[in-house]
Design an enzyme around this catalytic site. Structure first.
Site, PDB file in Angstrom:
ATOM      1  N   CYS A  97       0.635  -1.187   0.106  1.00 37.10           N
ATOM      2  CA  CYS A  97       0.119   0.057  -0.019  1.00 37.10           C
ATOM      3  C   CYS A  97       0.782   1.211  -0.118  1.00 37.10           C
ATOM      4  O   CYS A  97       1.919   1.241   0.615  1.00 37.10           O
ATOM      5  CB  CYS A  97      -0.843  -0.003   1.341  1.00 37.10           C
ATOM      6  N   PRO A  98       0.495   2.272  -0.947  1.00 35.78           N
ATOM      7  CA  PRO A  98      -0.694   2.374  -1.690  1.00 35.78           C
ATOM      8  C   PRO A  98      -0.351   2.197  -3.068  1.00 35.78           C
ATOM      9  O   PRO A  98      -1.183   2.322  -4.039  1.00 35.78           O
ATOM     10  CB  PRO A  98      -0.863   3.718  -1.386  1.00 35.78           C
TER      11      PRO A  98
END
Lengths: 77, 388
Positions: A13-14
């Site tokens: 992430c992200p």
């Protein structure tokens, strides 16, 4: 209408979501995006984005720690 | 029908006002010549008049004389010029500079550069709301100190420093004082005729003016070295053809700001903070509740990452920013949130909302609704969650 694979294996992430958004931005109506990754939160986060963007979620497949998410770009986004 | 984007990143940059563009147009298509003296041709003289009128408008706003204002390409250049330009002219025995740990990058990086070049630089700590301890600053000044640079308002958490008090201390100790007023100019009163500020950074694009123009106020008599070699523009203190349309637009942007607008920004800021705190559990307001710039709210949403929030908010049509910088893959957290004693989790979960002229109370309500949904859903899947 085309099929496009986005490999985000090894990314956390992200980044998987960023790459998905980038692919959505450049996709044509009717295109299918196949996102392949292994970061567990992204498997839940990408469908959340699909929902917010009004895209069509064709399916989520899991194979061990790997996952594949298929998205269809509707006629009008 | 898709609703319009709610833009809440006005501290990064603002939408230019239409009136600013109209004011600039004659200097792009009619009076487009290089500014020239009375010895030159008419078109250049008219361009010069526009430039000097703009300079006078901006100088008036801060209580300065026109000749004390140097136009630059942006606030970053102004701060670079302030620190490096002054440092070069300091006497040899004045090789100590004081700044704070939470300055914006132009000041921070310029100070770090000067440190590499052999200057001694003190980076002052701040308290948990971002305030510099004025007594500590006074104690840090020694006989070798030549320059102090402390920002007026913080770019991320909005903390307003007591520049009046700091500037007076510097004045008493015969030390030059620079302040970066990028995030307070026209929003808070600053009068250099009453406050002993020697150098001050100003910028246009954060007040609905054009990009590509900033200014440095340099008090009459302050010795400063030019950073770029070339022509003799800006009283031989900044070489390069003047950006006259930019300067004219900058002045127009200054004219358009009024106190009523600043009160409106404050109202939206306070409403947003209160509604988020009422509606969402486990949040922390970064920066002070009082003495905060009118446009700024900065909140950490615990157990989620700021970048995820900004991405999901963007997909819903909201532009907000985060102090987290995972994009670079460096996992570098905001130096401001870390500077106020925050940990990586607090820094990575911080979101800045900054208001501008075109925001409304309706935007506040829509933003609170959207961020409540985003945070709720992200917390359900977050590996940082309380129970995980």
């Amino acid at each position: 209408m085309a099929e496009r694979k986005i490999n985000v294996k090894g990314e956390t992430c992200p980044v998987p979501l960023v790459e998905t958004r980038k692919a959505v931005r450049t996709a044509e109506p009717g295109d299918v995006l196949i996102i392949q990754g292994d970061h567990p939160p992204s498997k839940d986060e990408i469908p959340m984005a699909v929902d917010a963007l009004g895209l069509e979620l064709l399916g989520i497949e899991e194979d061990g720690k790997n996952w594949t998410i298929k998205i269809k770009i509707p006629a009008e986004v | 029908m898709k609703e319009e984007t709610v833009y809440l990143d006005n501290s990064s940059s603002t939408k230019m006002d239409e009136e600013v563009l109209e004011a600039m147009k004659p200097y792009l298509f009619e009076k487009y010549a290089v500014a020239s003296s009375e010895f030159g041709y008419s078109l250049g003289i008219k361009a010069k008049e526009g430039l000097e009128d703009a300079r006078s408008t901006i100088a008036d706003n801060i209580g300065a004389n026109s000749e004390e204002l140097i136009f630059t390409s942006c606030g970053t250049e102004a701060s670079n010029l302030a620190l490096k330009g002054v440092a070069e002219k300091l006497p040899e025995d004045k090789d100590h500079i004081i700044t704070s740990k939470i300055e914006d990058f132009p000041v921070l990086k310029s100070a770090q550069r000067l440190e590499k070049e052999g200057y001694e630089v003190t980076f002052l700590e701040v308290d948990d709301e971002g305030f510099v301890d004025v007594d500590e600053l006074e104690d840090a000044i020694n006989e070798r100190t030549g320059l102090v640079s402390i920002q007026h308002g913080n770019q991320e958490i909005g903390t307003i420093q007591d520049v009046e008090k700091i500037s007076k201390i510097c004045d008493q100790k015969d030390v030059l004082f620079h302040t970066d007023a990028t995030h307070t100019f026209t929003k808070l009163p600053i009068d250099v005729s009453k406050t002993p500020i020697d150098l001050m950074t100003l910028s246009a694009h954060t007040i609905h003016g054009p990009k590509g123009i900033g200014a440095l106020y340099v008090k009459d008599g302050t010795d400063i070295e030019k950073m770029m070699d070339g022509g003799f523009q800006e009283n031989n203190r900044r070489a390069g053809v003047e950006n006259i349309p930019g300067a004219v637009g900058f002045a127009k942007a200054v004219e358009l700001v009024n106190e009523e607008e600043n009160q409106r920004l404050k109202g939206m800021r306070d409403a947003l903070i209160k509604k988020i705190q009422d509606k969402i559990l486990d949040t922390t307001l970064n920066g002070p509740a009082k003495d905060r710039t009118p446009q700024n709210a900065n909140i950490t949403f615990h157990y989620v990452e700021g970048e995820s929030i900004t991405l999901h908010m963007d997909m819903r049509g909201f532009s907000v920013s985060t102090g987290s910088a995972c994009f670079s893959k460096s996992l570098e957290a905001s130096h401001v949130i870390m500077g106020i004693g925050g940990d990586h989790e607090r820094a990575h979960g911080s979101v800045r909302f900054s208001f501008g002229r075109y925001n409304t109370m309706e935007d506040v309500d829509r933003t609170v609704k959207a961020i409540s949904e985003v945070v709720k859903r992200l917390r359900e899947i977050s590996p940082l969650g309380k129970d995980k």
